[in-house]
Design an enzyme around this catalytic site. Structure first.
Site, PDB file in Angstrom:
ATOM      1  N   ARG A  51      53.758  28.469 -45.404  1.00  0.00           N
ATOM      2  CA  ARG A  51      54.502  27.242 -45.096  1.00  0.00           C
ATOM      3  C   ARG A  51      55.092  26.599 -46.343  1.00  0.00           C
ATOM      4  O   ARG A  51      56.081  25.899 -46.285  1.00  0.00           O
ATOM      5  CB  ARG A  51      53.581  26.212 -44.426  1.00  0.00           C
ATOM      6  CG  ARG A  51      53.067  26.609 -43.058  1.00  0.00           C
ATOM      7  CD  ARG A  51      52.483  25.383 -42.343  1.00  0.00           C
ATOM      8  NE  ARG A  51      51.629  25.741 -41.231  1.00  0.00           N
ATOM      9  CZ  ARG A  51      52.063  25.989 -39.996  1.00  0.00           C
ATOM     10  NH1 ARG A  51      53.349  25.946 -39.727  1.00  0.00           N
ATOM     11  NH2 ARG A  51      51.217  26.290 -39.035  1.00  0.00           N
ATOM     12  N   PHE A  68      60.756  37.897 -37.082  1.00  0.00           N
ATOM     13  CA  PHE A  68      59.786  36.869 -37.443  1.00  0.00           C
ATOM     14  C   PHE A  68      60.115  36.281 -38.817  1.00  0.00           C
ATOM     15  O   PHE A  68      60.383  37.009 -39.767  1.00  0.00           O
ATOM     16  CB  PHE A  68      58.376  37.461 -37.445  1.00  0.00           C
ATOM     17  CG  PHE A  68      57.318  36.413 -37.562  1.00  0.00           C
ATOM     18  CD1 PHE A  68      56.950  35.642 -36.464  1.00  0.00           C
ATOM     19  CD2 PHE A  68      56.703  36.165 -38.782  1.00  0.00           C
ATOM     20  CE1 PHE A  68      55.998  34.656 -36.576  1.00  0.00           C
ATOM     21  CE2 PHE A  68      55.740  35.169 -38.904  1.00  0.00           C
ATOM     22  CZ  PHE A  68      55.389  34.418 -37.791  1.00  0.00           C
ATOM     23  N   ASP A  89      61.915  29.418 -30.125  1.00  0.00           N
ATOM     24  CA  ASP A  89      61.883  30.866 -29.901  1.00  0.00           C
ATOM     25  C   ASP A  89      62.080  31.102 -28.397  1.00  0.00           C
ATOM     26  O   ASP A  89      63.204  31.068 -27.899  1.00  0.00           O
ATOM     27  CB  ASP A  89      60.518  31.351 -30.419  1.00  0.00           C
ATOM     28  CG  ASP A  89      60.325  32.858 -30.368  1.00  0.00           C
ATOM     29  OD1 ASP A  89      61.101  33.544 -29.706  1.00  0.00           O
ATOM     30  OD2 ASP A  89      59.371  33.358 -30.991  1.00  0.00           O
ATOM     31  N   GLU A 138      62.080  19.894 -34.398  1.00  0.00           N
ATOM     32  CA  GLU A 138      61.347  21.166 -34.358  1.00  0.00           C
ATOM     33  C   GLU A 138      61.754  22.039 -35.537  1.00  0.00           C
ATOM     34  O   GLU A 138      62.884  21.963 -36.014  1.00  0.00           O
ATOM     35  CB  GLU A 138      61.672  21.909 -33.057  1.00  0.00           C
ATOM     36  CG  GLU A 138      60.645  21.757 -31.971  1.00  0.00           C
ATOM     37  CD  GLU A 138      59.376  22.564 -32.214  1.00  0.00           C
ATOM     38  OE1 GLU A 138      59.069  22.903 -33.391  1.00  0.00           O
ATOM     39  OE2 GLU A 138      58.683  22.845 -31.233  1.00  0.00           O
ATOM     40  N   ASP A 139      60.838  22.893 -35.956  1.00  0.00           N
ATOM     41  CA  ASP A 139      61.197  23.872 -36.980  1.00  0.00           C
ATOM     42  C   ASP A 139      61.970  25.039 -36.369  1.00  0.00           C
ATOM     43  O   ASP A 139      62.989  25.472 -36.871  1.00  0.00           O
ATOM     44  CB  ASP A 139      59.947  24.393 -37.713  1.00  0.00           C
ATOM     45  CG  ASP A 139      58.861  24.879 -36.761  1.00  0.00           C
ATOM     46  OD1 ASP A 139      58.939  24.591 -35.544  1.00  0.00           O
ATOM     47  OD2 ASP A 139      57.921  25.557 -37.220  1.00  0.00           O
TER      48      ASP A 139
HETATM   49  P1  IMP Z   1      58.361  29.137 -28.443  1.00  0.00           P
HETATM   50  O1  IMP Z   1      57.432  28.356 -27.585  1.00  0.00           O
HETATM   51  O2  IMP Z   1      58.338  30.619 -28.094  1.00  0.00           O
HETATM   52  O3  IMP Z   1      59.758  28.596 -28.510  1.00  0.00           O
HETATM   53  O4  IMP Z   1      57.751  29.145 -29.896  1.00  0.00           O
HETATM   54  C1  IMP Z   1      57.764  28.038 -30.661  1.00  0.00           C
HETATM   55  C2  IMP Z   1      56.765  28.106 -31.771  1.00  0.00           C
HETATM   56  O5  IMP Z   1      56.459  29.458 -32.125  1.00  0.00           O
HETATM   57  C3  IMP Z   1      57.346  27.497 -33.001  1.00  0.00           C
HETATM   58  O6  IMP Z   1      57.107  26.122 -33.035  1.00  0.00           O
HETATM   59  C4  IMP Z   1      56.621  28.206 -34.094  1.00  0.00           C
HETATM   60  O7  IMP Z   1      55.401  27.602 -34.369  1.00  0.00           O
HETATM   61  C5  IMP Z   1      56.364  29.580 -33.525  1.00  0.00           C
HETATM   62  N1  IMP Z   1      57.367  30.574 -33.979  1.00  0.00           N
HETATM   63  C6  IMP Z   1      58.354  31.134 -33.259  1.00  0.00           C
HETATM   64  N2  IMP Z   1      59.076  32.005 -33.985  1.00  0.00           N
HETATM   65  C7  IMP Z   1      58.532  32.001 -35.217  1.00  0.00           C
HETATM   66  C8  IMP Z   1      58.849  32.687 -36.444  1.00  0.00           C
HETATM   67  O8  IMP Z   1      59.780  33.491 -36.580  1.00  0.00           O
HETATM   68  N3  IMP Z   1      58.049  32.411 -37.505  1.00  0.00           N
HETATM   69  C9  IMP Z   1      57.001  31.532 -37.428  1.00  0.00           C
HETATM   70  N4  IMP Z   1      56.683  30.881 -36.331  1.00  0.00           N
HETATM   71  C10 IMP Z   1      57.441  31.102 -35.208  1.00  0.00           C
HETATM   72 MG    MG Z   2      56.221  24.820 -34.261  1.00  0.00          MG
END
Ligand code: IMP
Ligand code: MG
Length: 366
Positions: A166, A153, A104, A100-101
Site C-alpha cells: 500500500r 491485479f 473491480d 474508492e481506490d
Molecule cells: P469489487 O467488489 O470486485 O469491485 O472489488 C473491490 C475491492 O477489491 C477493492 O476495493 C479492492 O480492495 C479489491 N481489488 C480489486 N482489484 C484489485 C487490484 O487489482 N489490486 C488490489 N486490490 C483490488
Molecule cells: Mg477497497
C-alpha cells in the site's frame, strides 16, 4: 520491478500521472459542488492515498468520513463483502461522494451504495481512482473515474497484495507468466549453440552461453578473459566460482526475462547446485534439462569441421577435442542424473536435420 511476498510487479502508473489525474477530478468536483458542502466518504483501507491527495485539491467546503469494508483475499475477490466499520456521521439530506481506490466486479460498490442509500442522502456520487470495466458486473453509474484499467491485479498507492504494497508511491501491475529455464545439455559439438539460436527466438528466451561469454572476454582481453584463457585453450574447465559469478551477474542484468537457455552451464555438480540456489533467490527454477545425444566419433567430426571455419583453437586439435570429451564424460555427464532426480531431464536424439531436432526440443518445452 518490485517483489511482494511470492509475486513480482512492474511499474504501471507513475505517481506523477496519478497526481495529474487527481487534479483534474478535483477540478470537476469543485465545479459540480460549488456552494454545497459534500461529505467525502473514504473507503478504507485502499483509498487512503487517493483520498488524501484528492482532499488537498478540493477547494470548496467539505466534510470527511470513513467506512471500512473488506472483500478480498490474495489476488481474487471472495465475493463476500463485510462491512467492518460503520458510519458515525448522519448522511440524511447531505451530498455524499464515495471515494474508492478501485472498482473491480462492483460487488463492493453495490453493497456500499445500498448501505449508504438507507441513510437517505440528498445525492450520492462515486469517485474511484481505478476502474476495471471488463470485470464490472453492475450497472451503478460511476461519476468520476481516474483510470480505466484491464483485469490485471494492481498494487501500490493504497492498493495491497495480501495487505502489503500500500505504501508504494506508484501503481504496479502483476507480472504473470510461466518462465522457461532450459538447460540445453550435451557434449561439445552436440548442437547446443545452433539449437539455442532457434529456440530462443521461438520462446523469447535469453541465451546464456558461458563459452560465448568467455570468448567475448577473451577477445576484449578483460581480466576475466585472461583468467579463462589458460583453461579454455587446454580444453579444461574454468573454475566453478568464476563461472557462477559471471552467470549471477547476467541473471541480475536480465531480471525481466521470460526465461533462459543455459548453454554450456552447468558443467559440474557444484555449478548445478549453485545455479539452483541463484535461481531460487529470484523465485525461479530450472524447468527443463534436455540433453542432446550424439555419438563421440560424429562429435569429433563435427568439431574438426567447425574448427576449420571458426578458427576456434579448441576445435582444431583432435587431442584437445578428445580431452574435452573425457572431461565431459567424467565431470559433466553425471548432471543427467542430478536433473533426472528432479524429474527435469529428457533426452533428445541430436542427429538429423537441424529443424527436426529443434522441433523435438520445442515439443518438449510446450
Ligand atoms: P469489487 O467488489 O470486485 O469491485 O472489488 C473491490 C475491492 O477489491 C477493492 O476495493 C479492492 O480492495 C479489491 N481489488 C480489486 N482489484 C484489485 C487490484 O487489482 N489490486 C488490489 N486490490 C483490488
Ligand atoms: Mg477497497
Amino acid at each position: 520491478m518490485v517483489k511482494l511476498n511470492d509475486k513480482f510487479f512492474e511499474p504501471f502508473i507513475p505517481y506523477s500521472a496519478i497526481q495529474k489525474r487527481i487534479t483534474e477530478i478535483a477540478r470537476e468536483i469543485n465545479q459540480a459542488y460549488k456552494g454545497k458542502t459534500p461529505i467525502l466518504v473514504g473507503v478504507l483501507n485502499g483509498s487512503i492515498l487517493f483520498f488524501s491527495d484528492l482532499l488537498k485539491e478540493i477547494t470548496i467546503s467539505c466534510e470527511v468520513e470513513f467506512i471500512r469494508l473488506s472483500s478480498y483475499e490474495g489476488t481474487s475477490t471472495t465475493g463476500d463483502v463485510k462491512q467492518v466499520m460503520g458510519l458515525k456521521k448522519d448522511l440524511a439530506n447531505r451530498d455524499v461522494i464515495i471515494i474508492e481506490d478501485i472498482v473491480d466486479t462492483g460487488i463492493t460498490l453495490e453493497n456500499l451504495t445500498h448501505t449508504l442509500s438507507k441513510e437517505s442522502p440528498k445525492s450520492l456520487a462515486i469517485a474511484t481512482l481505478l476502474f476495471k470495466p471488463n470485470a464490472y458486473q453492475k450497472t451503478i453509474e460511476i461519476n468520476y473515474v481516474g483510470f480505466e484499467v484491464g483485469n490485471e491485479f494492481l498494487v501500490g498507492y493504497g492498493l495491497d497484495y495480501d495487505e502489503i504494497g500500500r505504501n508504494l508511491k506508484d501503481i504496479y501491475v502483476i507480472k504473470e507468466y510461466n518462465m522457461i529455464n532450459l538447460i540445453l545439455f550435451g557434449p561439445p559439438g552436440a548442437g547446443k549453440g545452433t539449437q539455442s539460436d532457434l529456440i530462443k527466438d521461438k520462446f523469447d528466451l535469453v541465451h546464456l552461453s558461458t563459452g560465448d561469454m568467455f570468448r567475448f572476454h577473451l577477445k576484449n582481453e578483460t581480466e576475466l578473459g585472461k583468467l579463462a584463457k589458460g583453461y579454455m585453450d587446454k580444453g579444461e574447465l574454468v573454475p566453478d566460482q568464476v563461472v557462477i559469478d559471471m552467470i549471477d551477474a547476467k541473471l541480475e542484468e536480465e531480471k525481466d526475462a521470460k526465461g533462459f537457455i543455459f548453454d554450456g552451464f552447468p558443467r559440474t555438480t557444484e555449478q548445478a547446485v549453485a545455479l539452483d540456489k541463484l535461481l531460487a533467490d529470484k523465485n525461479w527454477e530450472i524447468t527443463h534439462m534436455l540433453s542432446l545425444e550424439v555419438d563421440e566419433d560424429e562429435l569429433v567430426k563435427r568439431l574438426l569441421l567447425r574448427g576449420k571455419d571458426s578458427g576456434r583453437k579448441d576445435d582444431q586439435d583432435e587431442s584437445i577435442i578428445r580431452n574435452r570429451m573425457s572431461v565431459y564424460n567424467e565431470q559433466t555427464a553425471p548432471l543427467i542424473d542430478f536433473y533426472k532426480k528432479q524429474g527435469k531431464h529428457q533426452a533428445i536424439e541430436g542427429v538429423g536435420s537441424i529443424e527436426d531436432i529443434s522441433g523435438k526440443i520445442a515439443e518438449a518445452l510446450s
